[in-house]
Design a protein around this motif. Sequence first.
Motif, PDB file in Angstrom:
ATOM      1  N   PRO A 176      -2.484  -0.916  -4.999  1.00 15.29           N
ATOM      2  CA  PRO A 176      -2.422  -0.741  -3.540  1.00 15.29           C
ATOM      3  C   PRO A 176      -2.730  -1.999  -2.728  1.00 15.29           C
ATOM      4  O   PRO A 176      -2.506  -2.012  -1.515  1.00 15.29           O
ATOM      5  N   THR A 177      -3.237  -3.045  -3.392  1.00 12.06           N
ATOM      6  CA  THR A 177      -3.641  -4.237  -2.635  1.00 12.06           C
ATOM      7  C   THR A 177      -3.015  -5.496  -3.235  1.00 12.06           C
ATOM      8  O   THR A 177      -2.626  -5.526  -4.402  1.00 12.06           O
ATOM      9  N   HIS A 226       0.836  -1.210   0.000  1.00 15.89           N
ATOM     10  CA  HIS A 226       0.000   0.000   0.000  1.00 15.89           C
ATOM     11  C   HIS A 226       0.868   1.257   0.000  1.00 15.89           C
ATOM     12  O   HIS A 226       0.593   2.224  -0.725  1.00 15.89           O
ATOM     13  N   ALA A 268       2.394   1.773  -3.490  1.00 17.61           N
ATOM     14  CA  ALA A 268       1.407   2.313  -4.426  1.00 17.61           C
ATOM     15  C   ALA A 268       1.149   3.787  -4.148  1.00 17.61           C
ATOM     16  O   ALA A 268       1.062   4.610  -5.071  1.00 17.61           O
ATOM     17  N   THR A 269       1.028   4.137  -2.862  1.00 15.65           N
ATOM     18  CA  THR A 269       0.793   5.533  -2.485  1.00 15.65           C
ATOM     19  C   THR A 269       1.943   6.428  -2.930  1.00 15.65           C
ATOM     20  O   THR A 269       1.737   7.585  -3.336  1.00 15.65           O
ATOM     21  N   LYS A 286      -9.309  -0.133   5.731  1.00 17.03           N
ATOM     22  CA  LYS A 286      -9.080   0.102   4.293  1.00 17.03           C
ATOM     23  C   LYS A 286     -10.195  -0.534   3.453  1.00 17.03           C
ATOM     24  O   LYS A 286      -9.979  -0.970   2.325  1.00 17.03           O
TER      25      LYS A 286
END
Length: 470
Positions: free
Chosen positions: A356-357, A317, A320-321, A383
């Motif tokens: 993100p996952t 996560h 990705a962020t 989340k």
Amino acid sequence: MPPPTPSTEELFRPPVLRPFSGTLDRSLFSKTIPLAAATVSSNQNIARYRRELEKAKEILCVDRINAIAAHPDPVLASQGKKCLLLDPSAKPTQPETWGAVLKGGVEKDELGVIPYELKLDYSYYGFLDVITSILPEELHDEIPSGFNAAGHVAHLNLREPYWPYKALIGEILVDKNAHIRTVINKVDNVGTESEFRTFAYEVLAGPDDMDVEVRENDCAFHFDYSKVYWNSKLEKEHTRLIGMFKPGEVVCDVMAGIGPFAVPAGKKGVFVWANDMNPESHKYLTEAIKRNKVGQYVRPFNSDGRKFIHEAADSVHAAATAGEHAVIQKKARRHRQDNGATEKELPPPEKVPIPPTIAHFVMNLPASAYTFVHHYRGIYAGKEDLFVPHTSTKLPLVHVHCFALKSDDEVPLLDICERLTNELGVKMVPGDADNYGEASIHNVRDVAPAKRMFCATFRLPPEVAFAPRT
């Protein structure tokens, strides 16, 4: 009354060398088999007569023996003359034993019949042929012919009745397998004596050289077989799961070993967070990532799998962020200029973002992986907005390898689901992994007479994924 003619099987059977003296004497396997052979007046007719004799079952049909042979006369052989070896029932001086095709060829002066001595030696016989001629008959039912290969090393797990013959078994395996130089025997249970799934071993034949190279799924691996876990018999299972991963997804390999799932998946364009608790596995995993040029996609970790489940979800996560991505350089295009010349035009590279996952968790530790699944509790606490119904993303699939009773009924499936239920705190039953509360259970392979390896795949239940972290 003449003795009965031995069958083809009896003629080609290796000699019986029981009781065994303790030393492998390869010369004792030499034998000469008297046959009849059909000489062919013109080599142009060899292929035709071979087909006709085969169809009429008059030709010699034995594994690893070519029915077309050089003429036994050295002078004629040097002139390229050949002959066709006939079925042992045909006798060179007894036309009444010849079949219709052979008789017809002789009558047309296209074939002749001569005696032929077929010489066999140790090199002709396979491993099972040799070992059955030596071992006592009471040991013939479960001869240890299969082995786990890692490069040039053959790994056996001999049962106690075969221990007196272990050096002999190793020696013959080396003889009969061109790629094998070292044969070892496991002397303890993988996963019992070592948490890293390594094992104590004894060398039965060849040098004590455990530095091996293997290829699987178009990837190259190098490792010390005595320090890491590798099982060539799992290649089909590796391929099956990798086929489920889609390019651009994230896979978390909780017990990655040296990377048989992770590295080929990375080659496919799948992002993989690959972890193993064994420092040696981590070392060779890192080497395999570099060697197979998948560093953009596969990240190695050396952590306890129980902790890593949450660590990986948080790390993915965060990546990705932060906008982390892989870069794919597309092939150059040829561009024609006004003057007719062409030049290569390099298109801009494509950026593949890390999502993100995590889409899949792989847990290939069959002895105990199911005991880890309660560590998924709270993995995506807070989340919920990353998943259905807020997005099109489903919660991850978890693939848990495990051992259970070998049975053709539902007993092992129900046993596996009961174990998952106890660990997750959510009722699990056999079924379709896409339905919450159901597990698809795949039969991987038999590992013992009463023991089978399975892979249970289930979609992580929301009440587990979104539970408060503890």
